[in-house]
Design an enzyme around this catalytic site. Sequence first.
Site, PDB file in Angstrom:
ATOM      1  N   GLN A  37       0.854  -1.194   0.000  1.00  0.00           N
ATOM      2  CA  GLN A  37       0.000   0.000   0.000  1.00  0.00           C
ATOM      3  C   GLN A  37       0.888   1.241   0.000  1.00  0.00           C
ATOM      4  OE1 GLN A  37      -1.550   0.684   3.826  1.00  0.00           O
ATOM      5  NE2 GLN A  37      -3.259   1.957   3.182  1.00  0.00           N
TER       6      GLN A  37
ATOM      7  N   SER B 105       1.234   6.583   2.436  1.00  0.00           N
ATOM      8  CA  SER B 105       1.959   7.572   3.249  1.00  0.00           C
ATOM      9  C   SER B 105       3.153   8.161   2.505  1.00  0.00           C
ATOM     10  CB  SER B 105       2.470   6.927   4.535  1.00  0.00           C
ATOM     11  OG  SER B 105       1.413   6.360   5.244  1.00  0.00           O
TER      12      SER B 105
ATOM     13  N   GLU C  91      -8.808  -1.780   5.766  1.00  0.00           N
ATOM     14  CA  GLU C  91      -7.576  -1.995   6.533  1.00  0.00           C
ATOM     15  C   GLU C  91      -7.895  -2.035   8.023  1.00  0.00           C
ATOM     16  OE1 GLU C  91      -4.624   1.151   6.286  1.00  0.00           O
ATOM     17  OE2 GLU C  91      -3.031  -0.245   6.862  1.00  0.00           O
TER      18      GLU C  91
ATOM     19  N   GLU D  54      -5.174   8.402  17.699  1.00  0.00           N
ATOM     20  CA  GLU D  54      -5.790   9.750  17.792  1.00  0.00           C
ATOM     21  C   GLU D  54      -6.736   9.963  16.605  1.00  0.00           C
ATOM     22  OE1 GLU D  54      -2.392   9.317  18.054  1.00  0.00           O
ATOM     23  OE2 GLU D  54      -2.382   9.492  20.235  1.00  0.00           O
TER      24      GLU D  54
HETATM   25  C1  LIG Z   1       4.612  -0.651  11.194  1.00  0.00           C
HETATM   26  C2  LIG Z   1       4.019   0.357  10.251  1.00  0.00           C
HETATM   27  C3  LIG Z   1       3.626  -0.043   8.990  1.00  0.00           C
HETATM   28  C4  LIG Z   1       3.105   0.888   8.089  1.00  0.00           C
HETATM   29  N1  LIG Z   1       2.778   0.451   6.830  1.00  0.00           N
HETATM   30  C5  LIG Z   1       2.314   1.344   5.924  1.00  0.00           C
HETATM   31  C6  LIG Z   1       2.054   0.938   4.580  1.00  0.00           C
HETATM   32  O1  LIG Z   1       2.196  -0.237   4.226  1.00  0.00           O
HETATM   33  N2  LIG Z   1       1.635   1.861   3.703  1.00  0.00           N
HETATM   34  C7  LIG Z   1       1.438   3.164   4.042  1.00  0.00           C
HETATM   35  O2  LIG Z   1       1.031   3.945   3.192  1.00  0.00           O
HETATM   36  N3  LIG Z   1       1.695   3.612   5.313  1.00  0.00           N
HETATM   37  C8  LIG Z   1       2.134   2.714   6.246  1.00  0.00           C
HETATM   38  N4  LIG Z   1       2.410   3.129   7.533  1.00  0.00           N
HETATM   39  C9  LIG Z   1       2.304   4.557   7.837  1.00  0.00           C
HETATM   40  C10 LIG Z   1       1.137   4.930   8.747  1.00  0.00           C
HETATM   41  O3  LIG Z   1      -0.083   4.838   8.069  1.00  0.00           O
HETATM   42  C11 LIG Z   1       1.407   6.357   9.251  1.00  0.00           C
HETATM   43  O4  LIG Z   1       2.587   6.300  10.028  1.00  0.00           O
HETATM   44  C12 LIG Z   1       0.274   6.919  10.065  1.00  0.00           C
HETATM   45  O5  LIG Z   1      -0.862   7.132   9.273  1.00  0.00           O
HETATM   46  C13 LIG Z   1       0.670   8.232  10.768  1.00  0.00           C
HETATM   47  O6  LIG Z   1       1.212   9.137   9.887  1.00  0.00           O
HETATM   48  P1  LIG Z   1       2.611   9.840  10.182  1.00  0.00           P
HETATM   49  O7  LIG Z   1       3.605   8.779  10.542  1.00  0.00           O
HETATM   50  O8  LIG Z   1       2.932  10.731   9.039  1.00  0.00           O
HETATM   51  O9  LIG Z   1       2.364  10.697  11.505  1.00  0.00           O
HETATM   52  P2  LIG Z   1       1.714  12.148  11.581  1.00  0.00           P
HETATM   53  O10 LIG Z   1       0.496  12.193  10.737  1.00  0.00           O
HETATM   54  O11 LIG Z   1       2.767  13.164  11.331  1.00  0.00           O
HETATM   55  O12 LIG Z   1       1.267  12.198  13.100  1.00  0.00           O
HETATM   56  C14 LIG Z   1       2.164  12.524  14.174  1.00  0.00           C
HETATM   57  C15 LIG Z   1       1.357  12.548  15.479  1.00  0.00           C
HETATM   58  O13 LIG Z   1       0.370  13.599  15.403  1.00  0.00           O
HETATM   59  C16 LIG Z   1      -0.926  13.079  15.677  1.00  0.00           C
HETATM   60  N5  LIG Z   1      -1.921  13.741  14.846  1.00  0.00           N
HETATM   61  C17 LIG Z   1      -1.810  14.059  13.530  1.00  0.00           C
HETATM   62  N6  LIG Z   1      -2.946  14.661  13.092  1.00  0.00           N
HETATM   63  C18 LIG Z   1      -3.802  14.702  14.156  1.00  0.00           C
HETATM   64  C19 LIG Z   1      -5.138  15.183  14.317  1.00  0.00           C
HETATM   65  N7  LIG Z   1      -5.808  15.740  13.307  1.00  0.00           N
HETATM   66  N8  LIG Z   1      -5.715  15.042  15.553  1.00  0.00           N
HETATM   67  C20 LIG Z   1      -5.044  14.470  16.597  1.00  0.00           C
HETATM   68  N9  LIG Z   1      -3.746  14.014  16.472  1.00  0.00           N
HETATM   69  C21 LIG Z   1      -3.152  14.115  15.277  1.00  0.00           C
HETATM   70  C22 LIG Z   1      -0.833  11.596  15.312  1.00  0.00           C
HETATM   71  O14 LIG Z   1      -1.811  10.820  16.005  1.00  0.00           O
HETATM   72  C23 LIG Z   1       0.592  11.263  15.741  1.00  0.00           C
HETATM   73  O15 LIG Z   1       0.632  10.985  17.126  1.00  0.00           O
HETATM   74  C24 LIG Z   1       2.932   2.241   8.470  1.00  0.00           C
HETATM   75  C25 LIG Z   1       3.306   2.649   9.757  1.00  0.00           C
HETATM   76  C26 LIG Z   1       3.843   1.717  10.642  1.00  0.00           C
HETATM   77  C27 LIG Z   1       4.247   2.171  12.002  1.00  0.00           C
END
Ligand SMILES: Cc1cc2nc3c(=O)[nH]c(=O)nc-3n(C[C@H](O)[C@H](O)[C@H](O)COP(=O)(O)OP(=O)(O)OC[C@H]3O[C@@H](n4cnc5c(N)ncnc54)[C@H](O)[C@@H]3O)c2cc1C
Length: 402
Positions: free
Chosen positions: A114, A117, A232, A371
């Site tokens: 997928q 991100s 998912e 969150e």
């Molecule tokens: C083991 C693992 C596997 C993954 N596999 C995939 C994959 O296969 N494909 C893929 O596309 N992605 C994948 N991901 C990515 C995952 O979907 C993202 O890490 C996740 O959606 C969070 O995005 P970010 O890391 O950019 O954090 P951010 O969006 O930058 O968030 C940082 C912090 O801010 C908080 N936050 C952000 N916005 C808000 C809001 N509006 N209200 C309250 N709190 C908020 C979040 O909860 C978090 O604590 C994976 C992640 C992990 C850990």
Amino acid sequence: MNESELRERTRALLKEVNPDAKGDQRIPFRGAQFDRGLAWVSFPEGLGGLGLAPKLQTVVQDELHKGAKTYYEDMLVNPIGIGMGAAVVLAYGREEGKRELLRRMFTGEEIWCQLFSEPSAGSDLAGLATRAVRDGDDWVLNGQKTWTTLAHISKWGLLVARTNPDLPKHDGLSYFMLDMQAPGVEVRPLYQITGEAEFNEVFLNDVRIPQKHMLGEEGQGWKVAIATLMNERVALGGGASKKGGGPIAVLLELFENVEAKRSPAEEALLRDRIAKLYIEAELLRLTGIRAKAARDSNVVGPEGSVGKVAQAEIGKAIWECCADVLGPDALVYEHGYELRQGSTSSPNSRLHAKYTLLRSRAYSIEGGTSEIMRNILGERVLGLPGEPRVDKDVPWKEIRRS
Ligand SMILES: Cc1cc2nc3c(=O)[nH]c(=O)nc-3n(C[C@H](O)[C@H](O)[C@H](O)COP(=O)(O)OP(=O)(O)OC[C@H]3O[C@@H](n4cnc5c(N)ncnc54)[C@H](O)[C@@H]3O)c2cc1C
């Protein structure tokens, strides 16, 4: 077809191909399961299903569990393909080639990943920057994806890209199936706290995707992405399949077998904590079963976020409790934590618990953070006022980005 006919059909499958026979029977067995319409019973005939209610899938699982020792878990065979790709390909894919695509997905011959991100777009997925520009019958893609689980062994990727930067962020997106072996796709491993590279960064340099690999229409990418994410969350939030199974079984085993010096008061508190976790794990399992049984179509709603957030929080609490049962030994570095690709599973509960304590930190991030799940629950399930979204109607190209 009624339930007893479905049971009979599944037993006939087990007679036709024995999953316990010598050698790896995964592809022949699951291929035959697909051909008999027992892969996803709710899918149409010819596409791995029989056009039945989704809840009847549990009947097939039940017979497969009872009839053979070997059981191929969908989520181990092709987690992203089966967990979220199948429903999207079924709903939005072109008819031509759909059967083969779904069959190879179900057997695990073609692994899916997928590509959603990006470095600056995770929770705010709609802000993503990967560009797709039309060139004849193709789209040409440039950009970077990140945290892409299984990209290093995938044949296909589910990908969202920006096809129109002049529109507001949700409206200018389109959804594609990317051939991961296409020229210009570069996959680089990213190592996690466990030492594994389960996921990757993926760079797209002038990658060409034929128009026929667009899922849905141009500009419909957000709608298709939401359908993917809902699936998912259901896939991640199901709970254990057997009563007392999964993580809670490991906790009980450790509690019974690990020798530890505890005062009577410490012992009583720990017992209380384990009993509470057992009840929560069982509630999660039963809620998962109830949610599946209540579904009468392939369309999943925001309620999948309930299971996802509960699974994440209960899962983390169980592995933390395992660490407390193990004591300081839980934190001792074990052989096998060298950097490597792929994920680990150990039959030894002590090693498994140490590893999963680290892996479980991801539960409340992957598939959408806890969150964000709570925001969805608040707004879409409970009907509470939404959080302010000031950039919603602004053309994407005018939004300030980091
Ligand atoms: C083991 C693992 C596997 C993954 N596999 C995939 C994959 O296969 N494909 C893929 O596309 N992605 C994948 N991901 C990515 C995952 O979907 C993202 O890490 C996740 O959606 C969070 O995005 P970010 O890391 O950019 O954090 P951010 O969006 O930058 O968030 C940082 C912090 O801010 C908080 N936050 C952000 N916005 C808000 C809001 N509006 N209200 C309250 N709190 C908020 C979040 O909860 C978090 O604590 C994976 C992640 C992990 C850990």
